[in-house]
Design a protein around this motif. Structure first.
Motif, PDB file in Angstrom:
ATOM      1  N   VAL A  93       0.860  -1.179   0.000  1.00 16.47           N
ATOM      2  CA  VAL A  93       0.000   0.000   0.000  1.00 16.47           C
ATOM      3  C   VAL A  93       0.892   1.222   0.000  1.00 16.47           C
ATOM      4  O   VAL A  93       1.803   1.349   0.843  1.00 16.47           O
ATOM      5  CB  VAL A  93      -0.922   0.010   1.231  1.00 16.47           C
ATOM      6  CG1 VAL A  93      -1.741   1.299   1.279  1.00 16.47           C
ATOM      7  CG2 VAL A  93      -1.835  -1.209   1.232  1.00 16.47           C
ATOM      8  N   VAL A  94       0.685   2.126  -0.942  1.00 17.15           N
ATOM      9  CA  VAL A  94       1.477   3.355  -1.015  1.00 17.15           C
ATOM     10  C   VAL A  94       1.339   4.123   0.299  1.00 17.15           C
ATOM     11  O   VAL A  94       0.238   4.298   0.825  1.00 17.15           O
ATOM     12  CB  VAL A  94       1.008   4.216  -2.205  1.00 17.15           C
ATOM     13  CG1 VAL A  94       1.597   5.619  -2.117  1.00 17.15           C
ATOM     14  CG2 VAL A  94       1.399   3.560  -3.520  1.00 17.15           C
ATOM     15  N   GLY A  95       2.484   4.543   0.838  1.00 16.80           N
ATOM     16  CA  GLY A  95       2.499   5.292   2.079  1.00 16.80           C
ATOM     17  C   GLY A  95       2.655   4.458   3.328  1.00 16.80           C
ATOM     18  O   GLY A  95       2.893   5.001   4.412  1.00 16.80           O
ATOM     19  N   ALA A  96       2.532   3.131   3.213  1.00 18.64           N
ATOM     20  CA  ALA A  96       2.729   2.244   4.356  1.00 18.64           C
ATOM     21  C   ALA A  96       4.212   1.839   4.432  1.00 18.64           C
ATOM     22  O   ALA A  96       4.917   1.838   3.424  1.00 18.64           O
ATOM     23  CB  ALA A  96       1.856   1.003   4.237  1.00 18.64           C
ATOM     24  N   THR A  97       4.669   1.498   5.631  1.00 19.59           N
ATOM     25  CA  THR A  97       6.070   1.132   5.848  1.00 19.59           C
ATOM     26  C   THR A  97       6.192  -0.378   6.041  1.00 19.59           C
ATOM     27  O   THR A  97       5.413  -0.982   6.778  1.00 19.59           O
ATOM     28  CB  THR A  97       6.628   1.860   7.081  1.00 19.59           C
ATOM     29  OG1 THR A  97       6.576   3.274   6.858  1.00 19.59           O
ATOM     30  CG2 THR A  97       8.072   1.459   7.347  1.00 19.59           C
ATOM     31  N   TYR A  98       7.206  -0.957   5.380  1.00 23.62           N
ATOM     32  CA  TYR A  98       7.402  -2.407   5.406  1.00 23.62           C
ATOM     33  C   TYR A  98       8.858  -2.743   5.719  1.00 23.62           C
ATOM     34  O   TYR A  98       9.778  -2.008   5.323  1.00 23.62           O
ATOM     35  CB  TYR A  98       7.046  -3.027   4.056  1.00 23.62           C
ATOM     36  CG  TYR A  98       5.627  -2.782   3.615  1.00 23.62           C
ATOM     37  CD1 TYR A  98       4.603  -3.645   3.983  1.00 23.62           C
ATOM     38  CD2 TYR A  98       5.313  -1.680   2.833  1.00 23.62           C
ATOM     39  CE1 TYR A  98       3.295  -3.424   3.582  1.00 23.62           C
ATOM     40  CE2 TYR A  98       4.004  -1.435   2.431  1.00 23.62           C
ATOM     41  CZ  TYR A  98       3.001  -2.317   2.809  1.00 23.62           C
ATOM     42  OH  TYR A  98       1.709  -2.083   2.414  1.00 23.62           O
ATOM     43  N   HIS A  99       9.035  -3.863   6.387  1.00 24.04           N
ATOM     44  CA  HIS A  99      10.362  -4.468   6.541  1.00 24.04           C
ATOM     45  C   HIS A  99      10.387  -5.709   5.667  1.00 24.04           C
ATOM     46  O   HIS A  99       9.511  -6.578   5.775  1.00 24.04           O
ATOM     47  CB  HIS A  99      10.619  -4.847   7.997  1.00 24.04           C
ATOM     48  CG  HIS A  99      11.924  -5.558   8.213  1.00 24.04           C
ATOM     49  ND1 HIS A  99      12.016  -6.933   8.324  1.00 24.04           N
ATOM     50  CD2 HIS A  99      13.194  -5.093   8.312  1.00 24.04           C
ATOM     51  CE1 HIS A  99      13.287  -7.276   8.509  1.00 24.04           C
ATOM     52  NE2 HIS A  99      14.023  -6.182   8.503  1.00 24.04           N
ATOM     53  N   ALA A 100      11.359  -5.805   4.773  1.00 25.40           N
ATOM     54  CA  ALA A 100      11.497  -6.964   3.890  1.00 25.40           C
ATOM     55  C   ALA A 100      12.866  -7.586   4.088  1.00 25.40           C
ATOM     56  O   ALA A 100      13.865  -6.869   4.239  1.00 25.40           O
ATOM     57  CB  ALA A 100      11.312  -6.564   2.431  1.00 25.40           C
ATOM     58  N   ALA A 101      12.917  -8.909   4.103  1.00 29.49           N
ATOM     59  CA  ALA A 101      14.184  -9.633   4.247  1.00 29.49           C
ATOM     60  C   ALA A 101      14.156 -10.864   3.351  1.00 29.49           C
ATOM     61  O   ALA A 101      13.200 -11.651   3.394  1.00 29.49           O
ATOM     62  CB  ALA A 101      14.420 -10.038   5.697  1.00 29.49           C
TER      63      ALA A 101
END
Length: 304
Positions: free
Chosen positions: A211-219
């Protein structure tokens, strides 16, 4: 009542790690990355364009390996990157643990990089003064690549918007690539790929759609048996794979953040923060711990 930065808590594997402004960085350091990019070089009161204060536009490696290899100007031995002229360094941190203001420079892990739509200008690549293809960033048996991202634009057409990529992706055979993509702007998901003997092995997340504007952690991880992709601390995709990660199709390029270094993939549009590379596969427990440390703000800790 102590300040949060003076308190400690037990991490999931039993050791004590300080809780507070620096808790996320401490968690990263405890796991020994071979590359760690925080985008907080320009510690000003507000975000500034990379070129306005740092004439060499350098993005330093905060890992022990980078600090040990860093030399005095012209930084001949450092595993550093170079900002594209349009990248806004020291933008607000994506880590909740930097405090409620989420301001640039808050704590040692303050700042992020904002990538605009301009492709070549927003590339972050290995600086000319360092090794173009540093061996320390070329693990073969296993790897983890992680970072935080807040998208401003998700492109259409199933093109890759890259967080971190090593080597050209011109033939979709970069040595490793952490990215998101989707056929439409509303169905982008994260993925992690590695090149094994000229064959791409990719783990694609089943959820969530970005979702545009949401923050994510990806690994993304590879342990010699499986390629995995984690989103917000949760395993979301696994692909079986065996063999060594191949670095024979780099096209003369090393590490880039925000696109593949030959600009084959789509430009990242949005914020990137706390990008780290390890020469082994982090456990699911550690990845979940990293996400928790970066996404949970604890204003006070009571000692009992």
């Amino acid at each position: 009542m102590p300040r949060i930065k003076d308190s400690v808590c037990a991490n999931p594997e039993g050791s004590l790690i300080p809780v507070g402004w620096d808790s996320y960085v401490q968690a990263i350091y405890a796991d020994g990355p071979v590359g760690f990019y925080q985008f907080a070089e320009l510690l000003a009161g507000s975000p500034v364009t990379a070129g306005s204060q740092d004439p060499q536009n350098l993005c330093f490696d905060s890992s022990a390996a980078g600090n040990l290899n860093r030399a005095v100007p012209p930084f001949a031995n450092g595993n550093f990157l170079q900002y594209g002229s349009a990248v806004v360094a020291n933008s607000p941190s994506l880590l909740v643990t930097n405090g409620p203001s989420n301001s640039p420079g808050a704590g040692n892990n303050g700042g992020s990089a904002l990538f605009p739509s301009t492709a070549t200008a927003s590339l972050v690549n290995i600086a000319t003064g360092g090794s173009a293809q540093p061996p320390i960033l070329q693990p073969t048996a296993a790897i983890t690549v992680e970072g935080w991202h807040r998208p401003n634009v998700c492109t259409t057409g199933s093109v890759k918007q890259v967080l971190a990529c090593y080597g050209t992706d011109a033939s979709s055979l970069a040595a490793y690539n952490l990215y998101h993509s989707g056929s439409t702007a509303s169905n982008h998901v994260f993925a992690f790929s590695i090149n094994i003997g000229g064959t791409l092995k990719t783990a694609t997340a089943s959820l969530p759609a970005l979702v545009v504007g949401a923050t994510y952690h990806a690994a993304g991880t590879y342990d010699g048996v499986n390629v995995r992709i984690y989103v917000n601390g949760v395993l979301q995709g696994t692909t079986a794979a065996t063999g060594a990660i191949a670095y024979n199709a780099l096209g003369g390029y090393g590490l880039a953040l925000g696109n593949d270094p030959s600009l084959t993939d789509a430009n990242l549009q949005g914020y990137l923060d706390e990008t780290a590379i390890y020469n082994y596969a982090l456990s699911a427990t550690r990845i979940a711990y990293h996400y928790r440390e970066g996404s949970t703000y604890l204003p006070f800790i009571w000692n009992h």
